[in-house]
Design a protein around this motif. Structure first.
Motif, short mmCIF file in Angstrom:
data_model
loop_
_atom_site.label_atom_id
_atom_site.label_comp_id
_atom_site.label_asym_id
_atom_site.label_seq_id
_atom_site.Cartn_x
_atom_site.Cartn_y
_atom_site.Cartn_z
N GLU A 252 57.14 6.43 19.99
CA GLU A 252 56.16 5.50 19.43
C GLU A 252 54.80 6.15 19.22
OE1 GLU A 252 57.21 2.64 18.48
OE2 GLU A 252 59.19 2.86 19.41
N LYS A 253 54.65 7.41 19.60
CA LYS A 253 53.35 8.09 19.46
C LYS A 253 53.07 8.44 18.00
CE LYS A 253 52.56 8.20 23.93
NZ LYS A 253 51.48 7.39 24.53
N ASP A 254 51.79 8.68 17.75
CA ASP A 254 51.36 8.95 16.37
C ASP A 254 51.94 10.23 15.81
OD1 ASP A 254 49.95 6.62 16.39
OD2 ASP A 254 48.02 7.55 16.91
N PHE A 255 52.04 11.28 16.65
CA PHE A 255 52.52 12.55 16.13
C PHE A 255 53.98 12.47 15.70
CE2 PHE A 255 55.20 14.25 19.52
CZ PHE A 255 54.82 13.50 20.61
N VAL A 256 54.77 11.60 16.35
CA VAL A 256 56.16 11.42 15.93
C VAL A 256 56.21 10.62 14.62
CG1 VAL A 256 58.39 10.42 16.56
CG2 VAL A 256 57.00 11.54 18.29
N SER A 257 55.36 9.60 14.50
CA SER A 257 55.31 8.83 13.26
C SER A 257 54.88 9.72 12.10
CB SER A 257 54.34 7.65 13.42
OG SER A 257 54.74 6.80 14.47
N ALA A 258 53.93 10.60 12.37
CA ALA A 258 53.48 11.52 11.32
C ALA A 258 54.59 12.46 10.89
CB ALA A 258 52.28 12.32 11.82
N ALA A 259 55.39 12.92 11.86
CA ALA A 259 56.51 13.81 11.52
C ALA A 259 57.55 13.08 10.68
CB ALA A 259 57.14 14.35 12.81
N ILE A 260 57.79 11.82 11.00
CA ILE A 260 58.77 11.04 10.23
C ILE A 260 58.27 10.83 8.80
CG2 ILE A 260 59.90 8.79 10.05
CD1 ILE A 260 59.85 8.64 13.10
N VAL A 261 56.98 10.48 8.67
CA VAL A 261 56.41 10.25 7.35
C VAL A 261 56.41 11.53 6.50
CG1 VAL A 261 54.28 9.63 6.14
CG2 VAL A 261 55.01 8.32 8.12
N SER A 262 56.18 12.66 7.15
CA SER A 262 56.15 13.92 6.41
C SER A 262 57.54 14.41 6.00
CB SER A 262 55.47 15.00 7.26
OG SER A 262 56.24 15.25 8.43
N GLY A 263 58.59 13.70 6.41
CA GLY A 263 59.94 14.02 5.96
C GLY A 263 60.70 14.99 6.84
N GLU A 264 60.26 15.22 8.07
CA GLU A 264 60.99 16.12 8.95
C GLU A 264 62.31 15.50 9.37
OE1 GLU A 264 58.86 17.69 12.24
OE2 GLU A 264 57.02 18.04 11.12
N GLY A 265 63.33 16.34 9.55
CA GLY A 265 64.63 15.85 9.97
C GLY A 265 64.64 15.39 11.42
N ARG A 266 65.69 14.63 11.77
CA ARG A 266 65.75 14.08 13.13
C ARG A 266 65.87 15.19 14.18
NH1 ARG A 266 70.04 9.11 12.08
NH2 ARG A 266 68.56 7.67 11.06
N ALA A 267 66.71 16.16 13.91
CA ALA A 267 66.88 17.24 14.88
C ALA A 267 65.58 18.00 15.09
CB ALA A 267 67.98 18.19 14.41
N ARG A 268 64.85 18.24 14.00
CA ARG A 268 63.58 18.96 14.13
C ARG A 268 62.56 18.14 14.91
NH1 ARG A 268 60.68 23.08 11.90
NH2 ARG A 268 58.43 22.77 11.76
N ILE A 269 62.54 16.83 14.68
CA ILE A 269 61.59 15.98 15.41
C ILE A 269 61.92 15.98 16.91
CG2 ILE A 269 60.79 13.61 15.73
CD1 ILE A 269 61.21 13.19 12.74
N ILE A 270 63.23 15.88 17.20
CA ILE A 270 63.63 15.82 18.61
C ILE A 270 63.31 17.14 19.33
CG2 ILE A 270 65.62 15.67 20.16
CD1 ILE A 270 66.87 13.70 18.21
N PHE A 271 63.71 18.26 18.71
CA PHE A 271 63.63 19.53 19.43
C PHE A 271 62.32 20.29 19.20
CE2 PHE A 271 68.23 18.75 19.05
CZ PHE A 271 68.56 18.79 20.38
N ARG A 272 61.58 19.99 18.11
CA ARG A 272 60.34 20.71 17.85
C ARG A 272 59.11 19.87 18.13
NH1 ARG A 272 60.62 25.26 14.69
NH2 ARG A 272 58.42 25.43 15.27
N GLU A 273 59.22 18.56 18.04
CA GLU A 273 58.05 17.70 18.25
C GLU A 273 58.06 17.05 19.64
OE1 GLU A 273 55.70 17.65 16.15
OE2 GLU A 273 56.61 18.57 14.41
N ILE A 274 59.20 16.49 20.02
CA ILE A 274 59.26 15.73 21.29
C ILE A 274 59.55 16.65 22.48
CG2 ILE A 274 60.52 13.93 22.52
CD1 ILE A 274 60.94 12.51 19.90
#
Length: 321
Positions: free
Chosen positions: A181-203
């Motif tokens: 629910e954090k902003d940096f995850v929302s920003a990653a989703i809006v920028s079109g990053e894939g789920r795997a990249r968000i999970i392993f590179r952002e979170i």
């Protein structure tokens, strides 16, 4: 050629800048530093020790000989060198402990993070699976599974991995539910990053301390459970480990005959490695938790000024302000 004074002062400040990496912070913590030194000692003992000591399975002297200059830790009930058996047992027990800790952490992290981030039916299915393994008592299930498989360290490791991953999955799922629910995850989703990249590179980088803590806790559990299972005879008693050392000491009535030297060295090693890993875990907590990080400084300030901590909220200000 002279260097301008301004550039010299900037260079001096850059040289004096404290090292801020995680490893340097960890070594700067006294508890963690002590724990790391003890763990490294046992790792080196397990890796290089068997090349120095005698064959742990060889008959070297009469059974139950007390410690002497010839055999520093005495002999077992089968006339084997206790020092060689303790050193050889460290290699197998530590290898099983660290491998199980790593595998448990990886499986728990993968399942917990996928369930927490994707949600929906994926979360429901993975949470049901996690709850099933959490409800079943771990040690009795490990005894039952190990009894039906071929005995040995590999079997013990598989059993501990099967029965040990669920707790880490539950903890990491809760953390991912909060982070997604954090902003940096929302920003990653809006920028079109894939789920795997968000999970392993952002979170994932935001849960480093939690992952390290889970790995250490799983390793302590694995070493203790492996020694316990092998002490009960669930394992290959022909392989020298800390658990089988205690098993044979019990079978040879070591305590009844007063042969304490066949029990104490192995028991002391298990206690020390567990104590060291717990110290490292405490150090990681103090580094990653802002409240724990500030407590030592606050306590030192109170002690230096001969003050006592009260119930009111403290207000600290510099002299003259």
């Amino acid at each position: 050629m002279s260097v301008p004074s301004g550039q010299a002062s900037v260079a001096a400040k850059a040289v004096r800048r404290p090292r801020s990496g995680f490893i340097w912070q960890l070594m700067g913590n006294r508890k963690a530093a002590v724990g790391v030194v003890i763990v490294l000692f046992f790792v080196l003992l397990g890796v290089f020790g068997p090349f120095i000591t005698a064959d742990p399975a060889a008959f070297v002297s009469a059974p139950h000989q007390p410690p002497s200059s010839e055999y520093l830790l005495g002999t077992t009930g089968q006339g084997q060198d206790v020092l060689a058996q303790t050193v050889a047992g460290a290699r197998t027990s530590l290898a099983v402990g660290f491998l199980v800790g790593l595998a448990v952490m990886v499986i728990g992290a993968a399942i917990g993070m996928v369930a927490g981030f994707l949600g929906g039916w994926v979360d429901s299915v993975l949470s049901l699976l996690t709850n099933v393994f959490l409800i079943i008592p771990g040690m009795p299930m490990a005894v039952v599974i190990a009894a039906y498989l071929r005995p040995g360290p590999v079997t013990i490791a598989l059993v501990l991995i099967i029965t040990g991953w669920a707790w880490n999955a539950r903890v990491l799922r809760s953390q991912v539910l909060a982070l997604r629910e954090k902003d940096f995850v929302s920003a990653a989703i809006v920028s079109g990053e894939g789920r795997a990249r968000i999970i392993f590179r952002e979170i994932l980088p935001n849960m480093t301390s939690l992952l390290m803590s889970g790995f250490i806790s799983a390793t302590v559990y694995a070493i203790g459970a492996q020694v316990g299972l092998e002490f009960l005879g669930i394992g290959d008693v022909g392989v020298v480990t800390w658990g089988t050392n205690l098993y044979w000491a019990s079978n040879n009535a070591a305590l009844l005959t007063g042969a304490w030297w066949t029990v104490v060295p192995t028991g002391l090693c298990v206690a020390l490695i567990g104590f060291a890993l717990v110290l490292v875990n405490f150090g990681i907590d103090e580094i990653s938790n802002p409240r724990l990080r500030s407590d030592p400084n606050w306590s030192r300030m109170l002690k230096r000024n001969k003050l006592e901590e009260g119930l009111t909220t403290p207000v600290v200000r510099r002299v003259g302000q």
